[in-house]
Design an enzyme around this catalytic site. Structure first.
Site, PDB file in Angstrom:
ATOM      1  N   HIS A  28      -3.546  -0.789   2.641  1.00 25.15           N
ATOM      2  CA  HIS A  28      -4.809  -0.363   3.239  1.00 25.15           C
ATOM      3  C   HIS A  28      -5.958  -0.959   2.430  1.00 25.15           C
ATOM      4  CE1 HIS A  28      -2.587   3.175   5.260  1.00 25.15           C
ATOM      5  NE2 HIS A  28      -2.776   2.196   6.112  1.00 25.15           N
ATOM      6  N   ARG A  51      -9.145  -0.522   1.756  1.00 26.50           N
ATOM      7  CA  ARG A  51     -10.102   0.135   0.861  1.00 26.50           C
ATOM      8  C   ARG A  51      -9.457   0.765  -0.361  1.00 26.50           C
ATOM      9  NH1 ARG A  51     -11.369   4.742   5.424  1.00 26.50           N
ATOM     10  NH2 ARG A  51      -9.352   5.791   5.401  1.00 26.50           N
ATOM     11  N   ASN A 104       0.350   0.311   8.133  1.00 25.97           N
ATOM     12  CA  ASN A 104       1.327   1.370   7.830  1.00 25.97           C
ATOM     13  C   ASN A 104       1.667   2.219   9.058  1.00 25.97           C
ATOM     14  OD1 ASN A 104       2.999   2.121   5.696  1.00 25.97           O
ATOM     15  ND2 ASN A 104       1.831   4.016   5.358  1.00 25.97           N
ATOM     16  N   ARG A 105       1.319   1.709  10.230  1.00 26.07           N
ATOM     17  CA  ARG A 105       1.800   2.295  11.500  1.00 26.07           C
ATOM     18  C   ARG A 105       2.502   1.232  12.328  1.00 26.07           C
ATOM     19  NH1 ARG A 105       0.104   5.675   8.786  1.00 26.07           N
ATOM     20  NH2 ARG A 105      -1.185   7.516   9.256  1.00 26.07           N
ATOM     21  N   GLU A 118       0.670   8.139  -3.374  1.00 23.95           N
ATOM     22  CA  GLU A 118      -0.777   8.254  -3.183  1.00 23.95           C
ATOM     23  C   GLU A 118      -1.358   8.541  -4.560  1.00 23.95           C
ATOM     24  OE1 GLU A 118      -2.605   7.909  -0.447  1.00 23.95           O
ATOM     25  OE2 GLU A 118      -1.317   8.321   1.275  1.00 23.95           O
TER      26      GLU A 118
HETATM   27 ZN   LIG Z   1      -3.101   4.048   2.432  1.00 22.86          ZN
END
Ligand SMILES: [Zn+2]
Ligand SMILES: *[C@@H]1O[C@H](CO)[C@@H](O)[C@H](O)[C@H]1NC(C)=O
Ligand SMILES: *[C@@H]1O[C@H](CO)[C@@H](O)[C@H](O)[C@H]1NC(C)=O
Length: 479
Positions: A213, A215, A300-301, A431
């Site tokens: 991702h 950001r 990530n989808r 995360e």
């Molecule tokens: Zn992410």
């Protein structure tokens, strides 16, 4: 005399050149756009099911409401962080107030925080010149003995690539770059394979990636920090030596370089907080933001594991747009093709993919609550020990479990695919920082980057050690 004046002139030209090169982002910090719309971040904490379902409804249709959920609400008493342009803030407040949900503004002006956190420390032209020159001089000297990357700060994709090349050049016996694929915009997805000897492809494999991702910059820095630990401590730390001798560790620090560069291209919140890749983007001029872009796929989808079933969207404007079909995107295909290649398939025992933020250590499956692989007890045991090792450094607390149980179900993630389709035993999605007690989310203070690298490395070493121990004991995978 002649030589010195020539070198004087070339010094001047060189310095001007480096200043010009380095200026795009600095210039923006010096002259931030004046007519941009202020963006705010709200923290919202649902205390009953009515409030939670309101938040979920806003999340699922967030692009309709011009909301950007930095973090969705994942359950009762779990916080959500929502970015909203000022013109929509009244709508958000009224909607939230209609249920009496607890909220407060945590970031009153996102762009001001971007400038505060990420603008270069030196601001005058003269000091920038000197600073730039010294950095380059220092980095050149450093290259004689080791590879240089300015850890503890954010850098552009070219500098990341240069670091990988330097590592491979300076440690040729144990490190070798690889190209996983090419992005929509034509960037090479370069990673590094660390293992002694560098040419050996027969050993068991650990895969680590970051930056899926756009950001989530801290995840890229963390992956690079792992590379530094492996190559610089190979001759100093017996555990690292065993990792490098007995395994092949593949690290792809930035899975989404187009998105990463886009988030660096402009200091407005719309650009800096971009999440997806940069495929099929349409930009329109808007009265408020200069430019509104729609398109891009949430990588990530986009993986082929229960693709499109839950927690993703078929709308191209959504932050969780799943793509037209599974593996429609070159970046997700590149990860797939690496994992399914002769070099890795059937040998990969661990897959660690890093995101930010929320401090969670997730194991499969994320698609449905209560859906676990057969060996979930082993996966949880390693996750628990990883979280403990990570927390032992500075006391940072991670929770662990499946993404579906900890957050919300979503399908098409790379971790579920790695477990369910590529057959990798120890598959984790991390995360990283910060947690709820902080409010700055993706705009992590650069001073925290090295601590995040240090603690995460302690956790990930537990996974690598487990892979090593299993193969020493000749364990055979049961599923
Ligand atoms: Zn992410
Ligand atoms: C929303 O609710 C808060 C208290 O929760 C209150 O202070 C505020 O004035 C309300 N705003 C509006 C626009 O209703
Ligand atoms: C909701 O619960 C949190 C603690 O979980 C508390 O801090 C907050 O004040 C509560 N808000 C409301 C509106 O009841």
């Amino acid at each position: 005399m002649r030589w010195s004046s020539i070198s004087g002139i070339s010094f001047l030209l060189f310095s001007l050149f480096t200043v010009c090169l380095a200026q795009t982002r600095e210039e923006q910090f010096a002259n931030p756009p004046k007519d941009y719309e202020r963006h705010l971040v709200f923290r919202v904490i649902p205390n009953n099911t009515e409030q939670l379902s309101l938040l979920n409804k806003l999340y699922l249709e967030s692009h309709e409401f011009h909301l950007d959920f930095w973090k969705p609400a994942t359950g009762l008493h779990q916080y959500a962080d929502v970015m909203v342009p000022e013109s929509r803030a009244k709508f958000l407040v009224n909607t939230l107030n209609s249920t009496g949900v607890f909220w407060r503004v945590t970031i009153p002006d996102v762009q001001r925080l971007i400038i505060e956190r990420e603008s270069p420390k030196q601001t005058s032209w003269f000091s920038r010149l000197g600073n730039n020159f010294m950095t380059r001089l220092f980095s050149r000297q450093k290259k004689e003995t080791g590879a240089y990357y300015g850890f503890g700060d954010y850098h552009n994709y070219d500098e990341i690539m240069r670091y990988l090349d330097d590592v491979a050049r300076i440690y040729p016996d144990i490190a070798k770059t690889f190209i996983a694929g090419t992005t929509n915009e034509g960037r090479e997805m370069k990673g590094i394979k660390i293992g002694n000897p560098a040419e050996d492809t027969t050993k068991r494999v650990v895969w680590i990636d970051g930056g899926m991702h756009a950001r989530e910059w801290a995840s890229v820095h963390t992956a690079l920090y792992f590379i530094k630990q492996l190559v610089e401590n190979y001759n100093r730390d017996p555990q690292i030596k065993r990792f490098v001798e007995e395994l092949n560790i593949y690290i792809l620090p930035c899975v989404n370089p187009d998105g990463y560069e886009y988030t660096r291209s402009d200091i407005t919140p719309k650009a800096r907080l971009w999440r997806k890749n940069r495929g099929r983007i349409n930009c329109k001029n808007s009265r408020w933001w200069g430019k509104i872009c729609c398109g891009g796929t949430d990588l990530n989808r986009n993986f082929d594991y229960h693709w499109s079933e839950t927690g993703s969207s078929a709308s191209t404007c959504s932050e969780v747009y799943q793509g037209d079909y599974a593996f429609s995107e070159p970046e997700s295909r590149a990860v797939r093709d690496m994992l399914m290649s002769n070099e890795l398939y059937g040998k990969t025992d661990a897959f660690v993919t890093m995101h930010t933020y929320a401090q969670m250590w997730m194991h499969p499956y994320g698609t449905r609550t209560g859906d676990y692989p057969n060996d979930v007890a082993e996966l949880r045991d390693v996750a628990r020990r990883g979280v403990n090792a990570l927390g032992s450094v500075y006391g940072t607390r991670f929770s662990y479990g499946t993404g579906a149980d900890l957050m919300y179900p979503s399908s098409g993630g790379s971790d579920d695919w790695a477990k369910g389709k590529a057959g990798v035993k120890y598959t984790y999605l991390l995360e990283l920082r910060p947690s709820e007690s902080s409010w700055d989310g993706f705009l992590l203070d650069p001073r925290l980057l090295i601590p995040v690298g240090v603690e995460t490395w302690e956790g990930v070493k537990v996974v690598i050690q487990e892979v090593l121990d299993r193969n020493r004991n000749g364990a055979v995978d049961g599923d």
